[in-house]
Design a protein around this motif. Sequence first.
Motif, PDB file in Angstrom:
ATOM      1  N   UNK A 109      30.510  29.156  32.755  1.00  0.00           N
ATOM      2  CA  UNK A 109      29.864  30.197  33.628  1.00  0.00           C
ATOM      3  C   UNK A 109      29.234  29.412  35.106  1.00  0.00           C
ATOM      4  N   UNK A 110      29.906  30.507  35.065  1.00  0.00           N
ATOM      5  CA  UNK A 110      29.192  29.741  37.184  1.00  0.00           C
ATOM      6  C   UNK A 110      28.543  29.999  37.376  1.00  0.00           C
ATOM      7  N   UNK A 171      33.692  34.772  29.399  1.00  0.00           N
ATOM      8  CA  UNK A 171      33.870  33.831  30.392  1.00  0.00           C
ATOM      9  C   UNK A 171      34.506  34.485  32.113  1.00  0.00           C
ATOM     10  N   UNK A 172      35.626  35.155  31.307  1.00  0.00           N
ATOM     11  CA  UNK A 172      37.268  35.840  32.340  1.00  0.00           C
ATOM     12  C   UNK A 172      35.138  36.265  33.326  1.00  0.00           C
ATOM     13  N   UNK A 239      25.292  39.352  41.510  1.00  0.00           N
ATOM     14  CA  UNK A 239      26.205  38.541  40.411  1.00  0.00           C
ATOM     15  C   UNK A 239      25.664  38.304  38.938  1.00  0.00           C
ATOM     16  N   UNK A 240      25.987  39.103  38.667  1.00  0.00           N
ATOM     17  CA  UNK A 240      25.702  40.020  37.003  1.00  0.00           C
ATOM     18  C   UNK A 240      26.116  38.993  36.306  1.00  0.00           C
ATOM     19  N   UNK A 241      25.507  39.191  35.341  1.00  0.00           N
ATOM     20  CA  UNK A 241      26.613  37.801  33.817  1.00  0.00           C
ATOM     21  C   UNK A 241      25.715  38.659  32.198  1.00  0.00           C
ATOM     22  N   UNK A 242      27.507  37.767  31.508  1.00  0.00           N
ATOM     23  CA  UNK A 242      26.364  38.920  30.391  1.00  0.00           C
ATOM     24  C   UNK A 242      25.439  37.992  29.598  1.00  0.00           C
ATOM     25  N   UNK A 243      24.776  37.215  30.361  1.00  0.00           N
ATOM     26  CA  UNK A 243      24.008  36.239  29.729  1.00  0.00           C
ATOM     27  C   UNK A 243      22.125  36.466  30.783  1.00  0.00           C
TER      28      UNK A 243
END
Length: 352
Positions: A109-110, A171-172, A239-243
Amino acid sequence: MTTDLSKLPVTVITGFLGSGKTTLVRHLMQNPQGKRLAVVVNEFGDVGVDGEILKSCAIPDCPAENIMELANGCICCTVADDFIPTIEALMALDPRPDHILIETSGLALPKPLLKAFDWPDIRSRITVDGVIALADAEAVANGRFAPDVAAVDAQRAADDSLDHETPLSEVFEDQISCADIILLTKPDLAGPEGVAKAKEIIAAEAPRTLPVVEVAEGAVDPRVILGLGAAAEDDMDARPSHHDGHDDHEHDDFESIVVDLPELSDPAELVSRIEELANTLNILRVKGYAAVAGKPMRLLVQAVGARVRHQYDRPWRADEGRAGRVVVIGEHDDMKEAEIRAILTRQDAPAA
């Protein structure tokens, strides 16, 4: 946005398993356009395939000592112990690199990695020039790394309690959301319709309009992806993330094992076994080396699902045994170690 020019620029190269990250880095190394490059490779599993491939391509503008591996650990989880010392060692080289490339693991995860650049030890001396996400056009078009957006929306509308996200799609999506540019790789395998479908899926996942560039065999003009000046470490909210909101992130969704291989009589044996792993156990990725009877060269193997590529990459060295070794990567529930080892190491009966 202006960036302090005294800061050393870093480009983070992310992308799903087998999307072509190592091929891209190798192309950049061989076409540095006057920049002195350094490379950090973060591998999943302890078989250093990508790092060794890149070291074999070392040139004066990117010598072998400028290529460092971080194996068996996610860089964003080992910041103090591994990542910061590695970056500092590269910055201390004489002459100092002009640009650092970081090739992440295909399961990385970047965004947590970007947070590592906030560490006081390096924040004042380094900047994230850009995040480049690679996406395999054929795989994305076939929905293997992203959900069918319309179908998922319809199911969710019917039942709010359903969760149709998979670790793979998360991840994608996180890689796409964090990127400044998307490189759509292997467009020849996808064909025009597949490329168009992949672009449609990426556009649906991206939180903002992103440039998408088709790239075959890693061949992209370095000016397109280096020198972006994105200062991504200062741009985290975009840069939103699921985490987001979690102090850490899970790696338990994926697992890797290393398998020692017996000598093969024919590369086709190994191709068949890897196809079997993909088709029966849903294995995501296999990469490593094999020994083929009567061949002085080592066989390099790279597989994404049932798509297997192999080539003889170099002669076996006198100081190493002719021993095959691969790392196998899959989702945790699919990693049936005994079955994987049995398939990969079985002795096929000779043809009659």
